[in-house]
Write an enzyme that holds these catalytic residues in place. Structure first.
Site, PDB file in Angstrom:
ATOM      1  N   ASP A 134       0.865  -1.169   0.000  1.00 29.52           N
ATOM      2  CA  ASP A 134       0.000   0.000   0.000  1.00 29.52           C
ATOM      3  C   ASP A 134       0.912   1.232   0.000  1.00 29.52           C
ATOM      4  O   ASP A 134       2.100   1.140   0.337  1.00 29.52           O
ATOM      5  CB  ASP A 134      -0.874  -0.027   1.255  1.00 29.52           C
ATOM      6  N   ALA A 135       0.362   2.391  -0.366  1.00 26.91           N
ATOM      7  CA  ALA A 135       1.185   3.597  -0.427  1.00 26.91           C
ATOM      8  C   ALA A 135       0.970   4.525   0.774  1.00 26.91           C
ATOM      9  O   ALA A 135       1.851   4.689   1.621  1.00 26.91           O
ATOM     10  CB  ALA A 135       0.928   4.356  -1.727  1.00 26.91           C
ATOM     11  N   TYR A 136      -0.224   5.107   0.880  1.00 30.55           N
ATOM     12  CA  TYR A 136      -0.469   6.157   1.868  1.00 30.55           C
ATOM     13  C   TYR A 136      -0.635   5.591   3.274  1.00 30.55           C
ATOM     14  O   TYR A 136      -1.498   4.764   3.534  1.00 30.55           O
ATOM     15  CB  TYR A 136      -1.705   6.968   1.469  1.00 30.55           C
ATOM     16  N   ARG A 168      -8.008  12.559   6.818  1.00 25.28           N
ATOM     17  CA  ARG A 168      -7.788  11.158   6.485  1.00 25.28           C
ATOM     18  C   ARG A 168      -9.049  10.324   6.690  1.00 25.28           C
ATOM     19  O   ARG A 168      -9.385   9.467   5.861  1.00 25.28           O
ATOM     20  CB  ARG A 168      -6.634  10.599   7.331  1.00 25.28           C
ATOM     21  N   SER A 227      -2.353   0.980  -4.834  1.00 27.43           N
ATOM     22  CA  SER A 227      -2.852   2.093  -4.029  1.00 27.43           C
ATOM     23  C   SER A 227      -4.171   2.656  -4.540  1.00 27.43           C
ATOM     24  O   SER A 227      -4.488   2.577  -5.730  1.00 27.43           O
ATOM     25  CB  SER A 227      -1.801   3.215  -4.026  1.00 27.43           C
ATOM     26  N   ASN A 228      -4.906   3.280  -3.615  1.00 29.84           N
ATOM     27  CA  ASN A 228      -6.072   4.071  -3.979  1.00 29.84           C
ATOM     28  C   ASN A 228      -5.683   5.313  -4.778  1.00 29.84           C
ATOM     29  O   ASN A 228      -6.520   5.902  -5.463  1.00 29.84           O
ATOM     30  CB  ASN A 228      -6.817   4.534  -2.724  1.00 29.84           C
TER      31      ASN A 228
END
Length: 232
Positions: free
Chosen positions: A19-21, A50, A126-127
């Site tokens: 995942d990224a964030y 967030r 990622s989203n």
């Protein structure tokens, strides 16, 4: 040493997908960079922004009303600033711009380089929109350490929909049972486990696991612990 739950054997992993964030990218640093302007509302804004960002991805997925993550991030910031009584258009524009050059955690690049040195394939799933992810990857010089950068934009829905995780299987040409998915988001870890990935959850905040099926097989506090799970 990593805290491992269950009988985990990450001995036949063909790809590690991140995942990224919140996992590679330290999103708290975005509001920290505007702390002088935000004052004592900085932490509250970071948290609410967030929360709304994630809520809107889930709600839009359920409603079948997809827009990309840049749009969602902007909507979430608009709500959060209004809720906290922050009326400052230039600051809003700056916060959005900072999402295109976010800082990564200190353990990210060394870990990716170690995995690649051992022959493991790596990717981001990622989203984030393609533009957001490209900007983040390029600003942090991550591209040489990744085989792929995958966005939910390809399937027009958000995690934890199974079609998102299928993107990694298709792109990496590795079955789900040979992919280790790494996320700092408990709900994302659950979604990935439900799909069929092996999962390592980075529990940076000391939270309990989500009370849902498919709990993470391994729980770590930083990416620096990841190579040990893979016997490296």
């Amino acid at each position: 040493m990593p805290h491992v739950t269950g009988q985990v054997r990450f001995s036949d992993i063909g790809a590690v997908v991140f995942d990224a964030y919140g996992t590679l990218i330290d999103i708290s640093e975005i509001t920290n960079q505007c702390r002088d302007a935000l004052g004592d509302k900085a932490e509250a804004l970071s948290r609410l922004w967030r929360e709304k960002q994630l809520q809107y991805t889930w709600l839009r997925s359920l409603m079948g009303a997809y827009v990309d993550f840049w749009h969602v991030t902007s909507e979430a910031l608009e709500y959060a600033m209004a809720a906290l009584g922050i009326a400052n258009p230039p600051l809003r524009a700056l916060l959005m711009q900072l999402y295109l050059s976010p800082k990564i955690y200190a353990d990210v690049l060394p870990t990716l380089q170690q995995l690649r040195a051992k022959g493991l394939r790596t990717a981001i799933l990622s989203n984030g929109s393609p533009t957001m992810l490209a900007a983040a990857v390029n600003s942090n010089v991550l591209r040489p350490s990744l085989d792929a950068v995958l966005s939910v934009d390809a399937v027009k829905t958000y995690k934890p929909h199974p079609s998102v995780y299928q993107l990694a299987v298709d792109r990496m040409a590795v079955p789900a049972t040979r992919i280790l998915f790494v996320s700092a988001n408990g709900w994302d870890a659950v979604g990935a486990g439900h799909f069929g990935f092996h999962v390592a959850w980075i529990n940076r905040s000391g939270l309990p696991q989500e009370a849902l099926p498919h709990r993470s097989e391994a729980e770590i506090k930083s990416l620096a612990e990841l190579p040990a799970l893979l016997g490296l």
